[in-house]
Motif scaffolding. Structure first.
Motif, PDB file in Angstrom:
ATOM      1  N   PHE A  64       0.832  -1.212   0.000  1.00  0.00           N
ATOM      2  CA  PHE A  64       0.000   0.000   0.000  1.00  0.00           C
ATOM      3  C   PHE A  64       0.862   1.256   0.000  1.00  0.00           C
ATOM      4  O   PHE A  64       0.568   2.221  -0.732  1.00  0.00           O
ATOM      5  CB  PHE A  64      -0.924  -0.022   1.216  1.00  0.00           C
ATOM      6  N   SER A 149       0.667   9.154  10.077  1.00  0.00           N
ATOM      7  CA  SER A 149       0.367   7.911   9.364  1.00  0.00           C
ATOM      8  C   SER A 149       1.217   6.758   9.883  1.00  0.00           C
ATOM      9  O   SER A 149       0.734   5.614   9.983  1.00  0.00           O
ATOM     10  CB  SER A 149       0.587   8.104   7.866  1.00  0.00           C
ATOM     11  N   SER A 188      -4.745   5.929   5.793  1.00  0.00           N
ATOM     12  CA  SER A 188      -4.941   6.050   4.346  1.00  0.00           C
ATOM     13  C   SER A 188      -5.554   7.390   3.975  1.00  0.00           C
ATOM     14  O   SER A 188      -5.197   7.984   2.944  1.00  0.00           O
ATOM     15  CB  SER A 188      -5.845   4.911   3.856  1.00  0.00           C
ATOM     16  N   SER A 208      -7.236   1.002  -0.105  1.00  0.00           N
ATOM     17  CA  SER A 208      -7.180   0.906   1.360  1.00  0.00           C
ATOM     18  C   SER A 208      -8.384   0.150   1.924  1.00  0.00           C
ATOM     19  O   SER A 208      -8.246  -0.634   2.873  1.00  0.00           O
ATOM     20  CB  SER A 208      -7.110   2.312   1.967  1.00  0.00           C
TER      21      SER A 208
END
Length: 298
Positions: A64, A149, A188, A208
């Motif tokens: 990701f 994050s 995300s 996500s």
């Protein structure tokens, strides 16, 4: 008093007055001593297979992040990513149906219709919210976004549910599992706000949802399949290595180091530490009540 104590046999009861001091220890005190009575030693192979769950989860996160970097650097077409996400969703849903069929629980047509309806609603909701998400953190510095994050993904790894889900049973999700999914989706969202166009934001959020909300459900079902799950873990780790190596060799080396430690080194450390396991049980443990002549388990 000492002679009288020798003539009377000591009993382990509290309701009876006995001619013994409070700190009296009988000779039979250690006869019922047992060490590691309920201990089952682990094997290295079983621990490696069990660690594949964590390794697969880490691989999904690295994939990701690699997709995010490619979208941010404009080296990946977001429209192509949307089509890849749709195809992967169809493939994984087909695999889900196969696993459910193996568990002797055929999905009804109503359940399939609800799944398709929910998927369309999520697709349209993400498409409508993409312009809002793109400008969500416009007043926040990028350094704060990277730190936030990273913390959210770390929380996602710690709180994720790595236990297998039995086929044919619909169990309620744990609170930690829900918090783990929320942390990953939040990470995300803040990462998607760093992208430059709405299509990229939509594509990243679609990935996500599949990676952190839907795929963990399938992963828990596949854990009971002895061949498919290790193969899926190997494919995901290979994809993560290839994507991260194309971006930065140092990131690829970091991933390989983390993967090797979780999959190979950590199980060997646990097997080595078993020699220091020392669980002692004896007459000093809490009493087990007996109902109708049978002892209840503690």
């Amino acid at each position: 008093m000492a002679t009288r104590a020798r003539e009377v046999e000591w009993e382990r009861v509290l309701w009876k007055r006995q001619p013994f001091p409070d700190n009296y220890v009988p000779r039979t005190f250690l006869l019922s001593l047992s060490t590691n009575a309920n201990f089952r030693p682990y094997t290295y192979g079983s621990l490696v297979l069990a660690s594949c769950t964590i390794s697969l989860h880490l691989s999904v996160i690295f994939v990701f992040l690699a997709i995010f970097v490619r979208l941010k650097e404009r080296t990946l077409d977001p429209r192509l990513l949307v089509w890849i996400s749709i195809v992967s969703f169809v493939l994984f849903y087909t695999l889900w149906e196969i696993v459910e069929h193996l568990g002797a629980e055929k999905s009804r047509l109503v359940d399939r219709a609800k799944t398709v309806k929910s998927s369309i609603l999520i697709f349209l909701a993400l498409l409508a919210l993409s312009p809002v998400l793109r400008t969500l953190t416009s007043a926040t510095s990028s350094d704060s976004i990277w730190a936030l994050s990273a913390c959210l993904f770390a929380l996602n790894i710690v709180l994720a549910d790595y236990t297998p889900a039995p086929v044919g049973r619909h169990s309620r999700e744990r609170l930690t599992s829900v918090l783990s999914v929320n942390a990953a989706i939040s990470a995300s969202v803040v990462l998607a706000s760093r992208l430059v166009d709405d299509v990229s934001v939509f594509a990243l959020m679609l990935v996500s949802i599949e990676a952190f909300a839907l795929f963990p459900l399938l992963r828990r079902r596949l854990q009971i399949v002895p061949v498919v799950f290790p193969t899926l873990t190997a494919l995901a780790s290979g994809l993560a290595v290839s994507l991260t190596a194309a971006l930065s060799p140092s990131v690829a080396c970091l991933y390989v180091a983390v993967f090797s430690f979780v999959t190979l080194a950590a199980p060997s450390l646990l097997v080595w530490a078993q020699q220091y396991k020392n669980e002692i049980r004896g007459t000093w443990d809490a009493a087990v009540p007996k109902v109708n002549g049978a002892a209840r388990p503690r």
